[in-house]
Design a protein around this motif. Structure first.
Motif, PDB file in Angstrom:
ATOM      1  N   GLU A   1       4.612   7.987  11.960  1.00  0.00           N
ATOM      2  CA  GLU A   1       4.579   8.696  10.678  1.00  0.00           C
ATOM      3  C   GLU A   1       4.906   7.757   9.528  1.00  0.00           C
ATOM      4  O   GLU A   1       4.289   7.812   8.456  1.00  0.00           O
ATOM      5  CB  GLU A   1       5.566   9.864  10.709  1.00  0.00           C
ATOM      6  N   LEU A   2       5.879   6.862   9.737  1.00  0.00           N
ATOM      7  CA  LEU A   2       6.208   5.879   8.710  1.00  0.00           C
ATOM      8  C   LEU A   2       5.040   4.940   8.453  1.00  0.00           C
ATOM      9  O   LEU A   2       4.736   4.591   7.302  1.00  0.00           O
ATOM     10  CB  LEU A   2       7.449   5.077   9.128  1.00  0.00           C
ATOM     11  N   ASP A   3       4.372   4.523   9.533  1.00  0.00           N
ATOM     12  CA  ASP A   3       3.223   3.625   9.380  1.00  0.00           C
ATOM     13  C   ASP A   3       2.093   4.292   8.615  1.00  0.00           C
ATOM     14  O   ASP A   3       1.459   3.672   7.742  1.00  0.00           O
ATOM     15  CB  ASP A   3       2.726   3.172  10.762  1.00  0.00           C
ATOM     16  N   ARG A   4       1.810   5.552   8.906  1.00  0.00           N
ATOM     17  CA  ARG A   4       0.740   6.256   8.206  1.00  0.00           C
ATOM     18  C   ARG A   4       1.076   6.436   6.727  1.00  0.00           C
ATOM     19  O   ARG A   4       0.232   6.279   5.846  1.00  0.00           O
ATOM     20  CB  ARG A   4       0.499   7.616   8.867  1.00  0.00           C
ATOM     21  N   ALA A   5       2.358   6.760   6.442  1.00  0.00           N
ATOM     22  CA  ALA A   5       2.764   6.928   5.056  1.00  0.00           C
ATOM     23  C   ALA A   5       2.654   5.620   4.295  1.00  0.00           C
ATOM     24  O   ALA A   5       2.229   5.583   3.137  1.00  0.00           O
ATOM     25  CB  ALA A   5       4.201   7.452   4.995  1.00  0.00           C
ATOM     26  N   ALA A   6       3.039   4.502   4.948  1.00  0.00           N
ATOM     27  CA  ALA A   6       2.952   3.206   4.295  1.00  0.00           C
ATOM     28  C   ALA A   6       1.501   2.814   4.053  1.00  0.00           C
ATOM     29  O   ALA A   6       1.155   2.249   3.008  1.00  0.00           O
ATOM     30  CB  ALA A   6       3.648   2.145   5.153  1.00  0.00           C
ATOM     31  N   THR A   7       0.603   3.092   4.997  1.00  0.00           N
ATOM     32  CA  THR A   7      -0.818   2.766   4.840  1.00  0.00           C
ATOM     33  C   THR A   7      -1.428   3.569   3.700  1.00  0.00           C
ATOM     34  O   THR A   7      -2.202   3.059   2.888  1.00  0.00           O
ATOM     35  CB  THR A   7      -1.568   3.046   6.146  1.00  0.00           C
ATOM     36  N   THR A   8      -1.061   4.843   3.620  1.00  0.00           N
ATOM     37  CA  THR A   8      -1.570   5.695   2.545  1.00  0.00           C
ATOM     38  C   THR A   8      -1.124   5.189   1.182  1.00  0.00           C
ATOM     39  O   THR A   8      -1.863   5.232   0.197  1.00  0.00           O
ATOM     40  CB  THR A   8      -1.084   7.138   2.746  1.00  0.00           C
ATOM     41  N   ALA A   9       0.075   4.678   1.126  1.00  0.00           N
ATOM     42  CA  ALA A   9       0.614   4.180  -0.137  1.00  0.00           C
ATOM     43  C   ALA A   9       0.168   2.765  -0.444  1.00  0.00           C
ATOM     44  O   ALA A   9       0.516   2.202  -1.472  1.00  0.00           O
ATOM     45  CB  ALA A   9       2.135   4.231  -0.108  1.00  0.00           C
TER      46      ALA A   9
ATOM     47  N   ALA B   1       2.600  -1.778   6.892  1.00  0.00           N
ATOM     48  CA  ALA B   1       3.403  -0.940   7.783  1.00  0.00           C
ATOM     49  C   ALA B   1       4.649  -1.683   8.228  1.00  0.00           C
ATOM     50  O   ALA B   1       4.635  -2.892   8.439  1.00  0.00           O
ATOM     51  CB  ALA B   1       2.576  -0.526   9.000  1.00  0.00           C
ATOM     52  N   ALA B   2       5.749  -0.936   8.346  1.00  0.00           N
ATOM     53  CA  ALA B   2       7.008  -1.546   8.783  1.00  0.00           C
ATOM     54  C   ALA B   2       6.932  -1.879  10.262  1.00  0.00           C
ATOM     55  O   ALA B   2       6.290  -1.189  11.059  1.00  0.00           O
ATOM     56  CB  ALA B   2       8.168  -0.591   8.529  1.00  0.00           C
ATOM     57  N   GLU B   3       7.554  -2.988  10.626  1.00  0.00           N
ATOM     58  CA  GLU B   3       7.568  -3.398  12.035  1.00  0.00           C
ATOM     59  C   GLU B   3       8.520  -2.511  12.812  1.00  0.00           C
ATOM     60  O   GLU B   3       9.669  -2.322  12.420  1.00  0.00           O
ATOM     61  CB  GLU B   3       7.996  -4.844  12.161  1.00  0.00           C
TER      62      GLU B   3
END
Length: 354
Positions: A331-339, A343-345
């Motif tokens: 979920e964090l990766d998808r949010a970061a990609t959208t923004a 993506a966080a490791e």
């Protein structure tokens, strides 16, 4: 009259005083004295050489103050009964007709007491020790003529249950030991023959003379090695942690107002303030229920903060608790990609034995 306290604190009052009980040759001292006033329930024990008085603020006293002695022979059974209750469960103590009755939701226990003899005036003893001074002879600025009190180290070990940290003051009479909701006293050894021997000068000046040559180092001495500093200024005690959480709550609340033009900063300050306040409330509850466990947890958290691998610790804890940390990471990766951010490791998943 009835007085109510939670089971854990009842047990802790016994634990902090039981080692100081006098033997059966002095029946009046062969037990733990429990006394209740309008604010606190006290537990007191002494064997004439040491004295321990612990207290805890009770949940309510219905009626007048009272005092009774729990015989030493009954303490093991009472201690087991208290352990069988949930730590936070309220326990009510009542007394009537020479009996003490402990009542909890899960059951009750009744003990017979023998209060034919009045207990010692422990309040007056401790009050006199608190009022004692350590006046030195005139013209003795360095205290060379001051007699050093001799304490029996075997008796000192009885105070290990009083708390992790104790303040100690020695004087012309008994040594005073002070902890959280705890006062203790230990009488000095009365005869030089019971202490270091007849050939030893018990004054400070005598000790200085005896060690003058042995402690002389003309070449200087190496500095005492200091512990490795922590990477982070993590609190090491419950009091330090409480101060840090409350301070962070106030700082975040202040900065929340100052950053009204930055939505992300506002959200960060709000989250930090809420987390700090929640942490303080949880710590306060744990400290009230089990101070020793609270101290242990604070020490463990300090080590974890110093290590710094909080993401990995959180991953492991989430998996152990039955959550899905990989789902959170996705979920964090998808949010970061959208923004439009990288993506966080993800923290490394714990290795498992094949």
């Amino acid at each position: 009259m009835p007085v109510t306290l939670n089971a854990h604190q009842f047990a802790r009052l016994i634990d902090r005083t039981a080692d100081h009980i006098g033997d059966a040759t002095l029946p009046v001292l062969n037990g733990v004295r429990v006394e209740a006033d309008a604010e606190h329930l006290y537990a007191v024990a002494t064997d004439r050489y040491t004295l321990a008085a612990a207290r805890y603020r009770h949940h309510g006293l219905d009626g007048e103050a009272f005092a009774r002695t729990i015989p030493a022979r009954a303490l093991p059974a009472l201690r087991r009964w208290l352990t069988d209750q949930p730590g936070s469960a309220p326990v009510t103590l009542t007394h009537a007709d020479g009996k003490l009755r402990f009542t909890a939701e899960a059951g009750e226990m009744t003990l017979t007491t023998d209060d034919a003899q009045d207990y010692i005036g422990w309040r007056g003893l401790l009050r006199d020790i608190l009022a004692a001074t350590t006046d030195r002879p005139k013209g003795d600025a360095d205290g060379d003529q001051e007699d050093l009190p001799v304490l029996d180290a075997r008796l000192l070990t009885r105070f290990t249950t009083a708390g992790t940290y104790l303040r100690i003051r020695t004087g012309p009479g008994p040594a005073l030991l002070v902890g959280e909701d705890f006062l203790g006293a230990q009488s000095p050894v009365r005869s030089r023959h019971e202490g270091f021997g007849a050939g030893t000068d018990d004054t400070l000046g005598g000790v200085r003379a005896l060690w003058k040559t042995g402690l002389t180092d003309p070449d200087g001495h190496a500095a005492v090695p200091m512990p490795t500093p922590r990477h982070r200024d993590a609190p090491g005690t419950s009091a330090e942690a409480a101060e840090a959480f409350l301070r962070q709550t106030m700082v975040s609340t202040h900065d929340l107002v100052e950053e009204i033009d930055s939505p992300r900063a506002v959200a960060a300050h709000a989250a930090a303030g809420a987390s700090a306040w929640a942490a303080y409330r949880y710590l306060d509850a744990l400290h009230r229920a089990d101070p020793l466990l609270a101290a242990q947890v604070i020490a463990e958290v300090a080590d974890e903060l110093d290590d710094g691998a909080l993401g990995e610790f959180a991953w492991d804890a989430a998996a152990k608790a039955g959550f899905d940390p990989q789902k959170w990471q996705d979920e964090l990766d998808r949010a970061a990609t959208t923004a439009g951010e990288p993506a966080a490791e993800a923290p490394a998943a714990p290795e498992t034995d094949s």
